[in-house]
Design a protein around this motif. Sequence first.
Motif, PDB file in Angstrom:
ATOM      1  N   GLN A   2     -82.286   6.626  39.932  1.00  0.00           N
ATOM      2  CA  GLN A   2     -83.672   6.900  40.288  1.00  0.00           C
ATOM      3  C   GLN A   2     -84.395   5.637  40.755  1.00  0.00           C
ATOM      4  N   VAL A   3     -85.372   5.844  41.617  1.00  0.00           N
ATOM      5  CA  VAL A   3     -86.312   4.800  42.031  1.00  0.00           C
ATOM      6  C   VAL A   3     -87.702   5.278  41.640  1.00  0.00           C
ATOM      7  N   ARG A   4     -88.401   4.462  40.874  1.00  0.00           N
ATOM      8  CA  ARG A   4     -89.724   4.846  40.374  1.00  0.00           C
ATOM      9  C   ARG A   4     -90.770   3.842  40.875  1.00  0.00           C
ATOM     10  N   HIS A  53     -82.498   2.081  36.311  1.00  0.00           N
ATOM     11  CA  HIS A  53     -83.166   2.562  37.516  1.00  0.00           C
ATOM     12  C   HIS A  53     -84.042   1.441  38.052  1.00  0.00           C
ATOM     13  N   ILE A  54     -84.449   1.588  39.290  1.00  0.00           N
ATOM     14  CA  ILE A  54     -85.260   0.557  39.937  1.00  0.00           C
ATOM     15  C   ILE A  54     -86.728   0.947  39.816  1.00  0.00           C
ATOM     16  N   GLY A  93     -93.749   4.062  37.504  1.00  0.00           N
ATOM     17  CA  GLY A  93     -93.355   5.093  36.565  1.00  0.00           C
ATOM     18  C   GLY A  93     -93.127   6.454  37.182  1.00  0.00           C
ATOM     19  N   ILE A  94     -93.492   6.670  38.446  1.00  0.00           N
ATOM     20  CA  ILE A  94     -93.336   7.976  39.102  1.00  0.00           C
ATOM     21  C   ILE A  94     -92.055   7.959  39.932  1.00  0.00           C
ATOM     22  N   ASP A 110     -94.584   8.876  51.491  1.00  0.00           N
ATOM     23  CA  ASP A 110     -95.941   8.922  50.949  1.00  0.00           C
ATOM     24  C   ASP A 110     -96.246   7.746  50.023  1.00  0.00           C
ATOM     25  N   VAL A 111     -95.241   6.977  49.648  1.00  0.00           N
ATOM     26  CA  VAL A 111     -95.446   5.855  48.719  1.00  0.00           C
ATOM     27  C   VAL A 111     -96.033   4.676  49.482  1.00  0.00           C
TER      28      VAL A 111
END
Length: 308
Positions: free
Chosen positions: A54-56, A108-109, A59-60, A87-88
């Motif tokens: 995952q890439v957060r 995760h990153i 935290g999202i 959208d980030v």
Amino acid sequence: MENKSHAFAAGLFVILLGVAAFLAIYWLGGSKEDTHDYIVVTKQNIGGLNPQAQVRYRGIRVGKVTDIRLDPDDYSNILVTISVSEDVPLTRGTIAKLNYQGVTGLAHILLLETGKDMEPLEPNDERPPRITMIPSLFDELGETGTATLRQARQLMASANAMLSEENRQHLTATLANLEAASASMKPALDNLSGTLVQVKKLLDDKNVKSLSQAAGEVGPLLSDTRQLIGKMQQATDKLDVAIGDASAGGASALMPRLNELASDFSLTSRQLSRVLRILEDSPQGLVFGAPAMPPGPGEAGFSVEGAK
């Protein structure tokens, strides 16, 4: 006719089954989001990080890891390709950090915004922008622990060098000398305590009052001494005048003047003798005053033994 009915039913079933499969694939796959690729550059160990991790962003969950490889231009760098939703709002001040989830050890990153440079990071599919990865908490703890252990090892080596056999002998000798000095100082401290007790007794209220009285009597005694010295000076001046007069009248008056001078000198000598005798008999009179005369016959406190 019956064969045509069976063929039609079979074809309809195949069509319905295909539509159902397409709907199932679409539902299971979910909606596809537009993403952009970015490359995270790091020199540290990325153990626990795998493709599809995952890439957060703060935290999202915003994407996933698509590729991990070494930098062909510099093998000390590790290039981690991540796919992030468009959208980030990534900027040039965005940094990456390796984070671990719970006790599973899966990494995760985590993308963080430093706020140093708020210029948007423009995506480029041909040359993806690069994001720097900073050390994680475990890496910082590892580096700090290693440095601490190194310092502790140096400290122990210095302590061993300081506590060598020769230095221990010197330290033992120093402690023995201190003990001997303390033992030799004990009698001096005891004597000092006794002296302080005697001084305290000497400076009680009675003795302080006597000392004040003696100090008051020293003033008149010194005044009398100054008067005696003045009279002796006058006598000396008269003798100089008598000797220096060479006239007949002066020669004829020499003897009466000498007689008068001798009389004054005799009186002055007796007074000075009395003062010196008092000081010789009771020198403490300069501090505590002249001793009181014993009571005579008929006075209060008179006794025959005291008179003797």
